[in-house]
Scaffold this active site. Sequence first.
Site, PDB file in Angstrom:
ATOM      1  N   GLU A   1       0.863  -0.688   0.131  1.00 38.24           N
ATOM      2  CA  GLU A   1      -0.129  -0.027   0.232  1.00 38.24           C
ATOM      3  C   GLU A   1       0.978   1.235  -0.305  1.00 38.24           C
ATOM      4  OE1 GLU A   1      -2.282   0.500   4.189  1.00 38.24           O
ATOM      5  OE2 GLU A   1      -3.495   1.979   2.571  1.00 38.24           O
TER       6      GLU A   1
ATOM      7  N   LYS B   1      -9.586   2.320  -2.551  1.00 38.26           N
ATOM      8  CA  LYS B   1      -9.619   1.537  -1.272  1.00 38.26           C
ATOM      9  C   LYS B   1     -10.999   2.088  -0.570  1.00 38.26           C
ATOM     10  CE  LYS B   1      -6.595   0.878   3.206  1.00 38.26           C
ATOM     11  NZ  LYS B   1      -6.168   1.796   3.723  1.00 38.26           N
TER      12      LYS B   1
ATOM     13  N   TYR C   1      -8.897   5.711  12.922  1.00 33.90           N
ATOM     14  CA  TYR C   1      -8.478   5.892  14.507  1.00 33.90           C
ATOM     15  C   TYR C   1      -7.178   5.683  14.376  1.00 33.90           C
ATOM     16  CZ  TYR C   1      -8.321   0.716  12.383  1.00 33.90           C
ATOM     17  OH  TYR C   1      -8.458  -0.013  11.724  1.00 33.90           O
TER      18      TYR C   1
ATOM     19  N   CYS D   1      -5.785  -2.764   2.033  1.00 33.85           N
ATOM     20  CA  CYS D   1      -5.400  -3.451   4.043  1.00 33.85           C
ATOM     21  C   CYS D   1      -6.666  -3.196   4.635  1.00 33.85           C
ATOM     22  CB  CYS D   1      -4.242  -1.838   4.373  1.00 33.85           C
ATOM     23  SG  CYS D   1      -4.206  -2.519   6.048  1.00 33.85           S
TER      24      CYS D   1
ATOM     25  N   LEU E   1      23.597   6.923  31.167  1.00 35.64           N
ATOM     26  CA  LEU E   1      23.523   5.296  31.350  1.00 35.64           C
ATOM     27  C   LEU E   1      23.672   5.821  32.498  1.00 35.64           C
ATOM     28  CD1 LEU E   1      23.835   2.997  29.639  1.00 35.64           C
ATOM     29  CD2 LEU E   1      26.315   2.914  30.110  1.00 35.64           C
ATOM     30  N   SER E   2      22.524   5.414  33.510  1.00 35.28           N
ATOM     31  CA  SER E   2      22.569   5.782  34.798  1.00 35.28           C
ATOM     32  C   SER E   2      23.488   4.956  35.659  1.00 35.28           C
ATOM     33  CB  SER E   2      21.178   6.227  35.177  1.00 35.28           C
ATOM     34  OG  SER E   2      20.276   5.235  34.572  1.00 35.28           O
TER      35      SER E   2
ATOM     36  N   ASN F   1      15.611  18.557  39.296  1.00 33.99           N
ATOM     37  CA  ASN F   1      15.662  19.124  37.878  1.00 33.99           C
ATOM     38  C   ASN F   1      16.662  19.256  37.231  1.00 33.99           C
ATOM     39  OD1 ASN F   1      12.989  17.500  37.619  1.00 33.99           O
ATOM     40  ND2 ASN F   1      11.666  19.430  37.909  1.00 33.99           N
TER      41      ASN F   1
ATOM     42  N   GLU G   1       7.051   5.434  33.332  1.00 33.15           N
ATOM     43  CA  GLU G   1       7.407   6.868  33.536  1.00 33.15           C
ATOM     44  C   GLU G   1       6.879   7.862  32.898  1.00 33.15           C
ATOM     45  OE1 GLU G   1      10.737   6.073  34.524  1.00 33.15           O
ATOM     46  OE2 GLU G   1      11.983   6.653  32.443  1.00 33.15           O
TER      47      GLU G   1
ATOM     48  N   LYS H   1       3.634  17.732  29.534  1.00 33.53           N
ATOM     49  CA  LYS H   1       4.838  16.535  29.128  1.00 33.53           C
ATOM     50  C   LYS H   1       4.775  15.990  28.393  1.00 33.53           C
ATOM     51  CE  LYS H   1       7.038  16.377  34.184  1.00 33.53           C
ATOM     52  NZ  LYS H   1       7.457  15.517  35.075  1.00 33.53           N
TER      53      LYS H   1
END
Lengths: 545, 545
Positions: free
Chosen positions: A41, A112, A118, A148, A295-296, A377, A406, A516
Amino acid sequence: MKIALAQLNYHIGNFQYNTDKIIEVLKKQKLLGTHLVVFSELSVCGYPPRDFLEYKAFVDVCEISAQKIASETYGIACIIGLPIKNTKPNGKNLFNAAYFIENGKVNATVKKALLPNYDIFDEYRYFEPSREFSCINFMGYKIALTICEDLWNFGNNPLYSICPMDELIKEQPDLMINIAASPFNYNQDKLRMEVLQQNCCKYNLPLFYVNHVGAQTELIFDGGSTVINREGSVIAKFNYFEEQVETFDFEKMEVGFKSEVFEEPADIEQIYQALVLGIRDYFRKSGFSKATLGLSGGIDSALVCALAVDALGAENVMAVLMPSKYSSDHSIADAEKLVQNLACKSMILPISSIAQSFEEVLKPAFNNLPSNIAEENLQARSRGVLLMAISNKLGYVLLNTSNKSETAVGYGTLYGDMCGAISVIGDCYKTLVYQLCNFINKENEVIPQNSITKPPSAELRPDQKDSDSLPDYDLLDKVLYQYIEETKSAAEIINMGYDSETVQRILNMVNNAEFKRYQTPPILRISPKAFGMGRRMPIVGKYLA
Amino acid sequence: MKIALAQLNYHIGNFQYNTDKIIEVLKKQKLLGTHLVVFSELSVCGYPPRDFLEYKAFVDVCEISAQKIASETYGIACIIGLPIKNTKPNGKNLFNAAYFIENGKVNATVKKALLPNYDIFDEYRYFEPSREFSCINFMGYKIALTICEDLWNFGNNPLYSICPMDELIKEQPDLMINIAASPFNYNQDKLRMEVLQQNCCKYNLPLFYVNHVGAQTELIFDGGSTVINREGSVIAKFNYFEEQVETFDFEKMEVGFKSEVFEEPADIEQIYQALVLGIRDYFRKSGFSKATLGLSGGIDSALVCALAVDALGAENVMAVLMPSKYSSDHSIADAEKLVQNLACKSMILPISSIAQSFEEVLKPAFNNLPSNIAEENLQARSRGVLLMAISNKLGYVLLNTSNKSETAVGYGTLYGDMCGAISVIGDCYKTLVYQLCNFINKENEVIPQNSITKPPSAELRPDQKDSDSLPDYDLLDKVLYQYIEETKSAAEIINMGYDSETVQRILNMVNNAEFKRYQTPPILRISPKAFGMGRRMPIVGKYLA
């Protein structure tokens, strides 16, 4: 009649690239004696082209590309997908269409009828649904070609009042072909196969199904193209997450190939592969090769680092360790262990002096107010600035390492750990992050066991633990799943046996974090309901489900 | 028959607030002897509710709120807007509907037929278009009630194949009522009025039109409700950008009110008012009152500061001056002059020591590479971090100050000057920014003349000017307008007489900045094509129009 299905990885709007790719397959298949090659498609422009479709010039280039492809069809026919203009005065400007091309000419056009609008889909924004249905005649056969979603209504899909195959079957076709751009989520392969098999059984027809493969920013198309016989038995199944072209002999299939048993890969393996492809294609299609990330020592960044190394190669991944005064010794040790295991690049940039500079400048403004989220922060944002500086100076693209749990509750710092060009695991709940790490470690320890087993912590203040601010992830993720994937209300979730106060608190956190999430990077989608285009919420809205 | 039109400011999903507001008007109007009060589209839940509509519980609360409102309709009728369930097995789950309520009962339900699904609109994502049309009988009159877009097809709108009023007119109604949620852009008032007047003339019917007023995050509804007689003359025109309830005597109007001449406010005044309302409602509906922003001495931040002071009051605005070693003396002086003129709060936070801390930590990584965009961005991002620290510690919400020209071409630092909860002038081209400043200064100098006349500069390196990196804004804005608002291709723009290389360069910059724009705050929309929900572009797409 020899039919080839071409499961290819297109690049949105990169017409030269897509056209060359299609023509290359056509040339090869002609040499093999193939009669018809089927592409997926909107293969000419890539899927989804979004508002590029509002540019008349974009649609014109689609047509020009189709003509270029047509000039390569002497001696071989093909089906390609592209947007075409609606020439009638009524209706939207465009159709989502397929060209049947033979000997340099477009001999049939299929439009189509069922337009998904949605979740991540916006097809009704651009396309007029078609209400014309007719089969294609080729080599003495009648082909029922659909696009499709057109196969996704058996008369019981409430979204649609029309069933294209119910119309096409009146012409007594010999076979079905469906060209698709069906994006991955961990449920999609089973659901899709069920739908395709049901079509074969309902219409007593074999089906040739070609899907897109490859990632387009956040959407990952998994391929999995397939051939199914009239009894609903799977004759062939293409690989997931890679390009593949296979040729089938329609007549031989008709006299009864024995149906094979195709085992589906486990969800966790598919998710892993989807994420690797998502990273790889984001870089390749944007013209970048090198990634950086913070990298923590924790599990999220460890997972993203391992995925990036698989996608881009260890030599192209730069892990940046940015310890603060609150970083525990094991954090640095765990991060260094991971770097060693993956053999990627790394550097250490301590942030204490930077955080101190900020606090000194802010001293008069902060006016001895007690330490709070502002100081936490500052650290996260100092890291964000360092990572972007590495990106700007050395040409690395920053990978975001936030997980879905998170991201959902807003447990992250905007412009801090929420930075990045693409969010790799932002559609993976924390509990799935653990599963993915265990999957990676199944043969040998890649991700240090300590990163997996230690209690999660942001390490932005002394002895901080995620569990100080959040319910346990096992509980949190279950409630989030009900709210986000299942769109259940607070009352419904509480009725399932969850604590009322906890549920209200979690749902409040999710709703309050919309501002956020609006600024979060695009998130690689692996679930049926990812944050981003698939979930559109008001920001100043007040409702708590 | 006395009809009141209620042009009110709703809050999405704040059912208590919306219901109380509606009931309060009903009670007042009952005392005045009004027979029918008309509220706007989706007044019960606010517009646009977006994916809240996917929560069954949300739709249930709409119905409960409607019943609460119904219980206040003894002796007075009303029309309210709300989503209702589609009870048929076919079609999407919901209708965008209006209830006609009288004596505690819903006596008629009207469902929207024409569903906008372009630009910022996603109605086809949620709603089934209605194909049932009938008038409402009230006090011996037949009312043709329609919802917003339903009046926007006279048989020549290619988006729709149905014209609701063509159906309703068959019942010979006495008047039209239209309830709307039609958001502001600087063209909308004229266009809307034309459409409404044409309806009156075509159907030879008077029209009572009620629009939403108020901002919902980025969308600003301007109100401007109106009453038009059967000749298309405007009988009454509501104010823009404020709540208003007015009562009209239908019979008196019928025997011939003299049409007044309603002068439309100038675009620049409307844009100014729209932006002020946009700020005010963002804060009020999010539960905040105090704003902060970085004040550079340049024109963009000066304009945002002036708008914020008008919206929130000088005492609630904290301007933060963050000079670096590259800041010119006049920048600080201009910023201080503005603070003095506006009488808002201010503080100075110099960033040199912070930038130096970053550069020291990064020294080994930067490895003596020549100074470039990395060092410039370090400064912009240090400012972003400081502003967010003020926000976190002192409870101020950060306003973004980027204009549309720089947002378009990516002339801004992600996580630096692109930070903020809401972008105030991100839909205003730089040339419009100048016009707005001159509008503000029309009586006395609020924005220092020097901020307006000096050459724009980011001041991130010595003697930097915007014109080093960008074409002159006069030229840039014209090309951007053709590409973004008019969706013209490069070839078409060049054909208009613009330099080919410049046009290609500008369009390339726009397309390459999609990844940045994806993470930009929501932008107050004042044009027909704003960045954000109204313009959905692929990020890894390659096409250059």
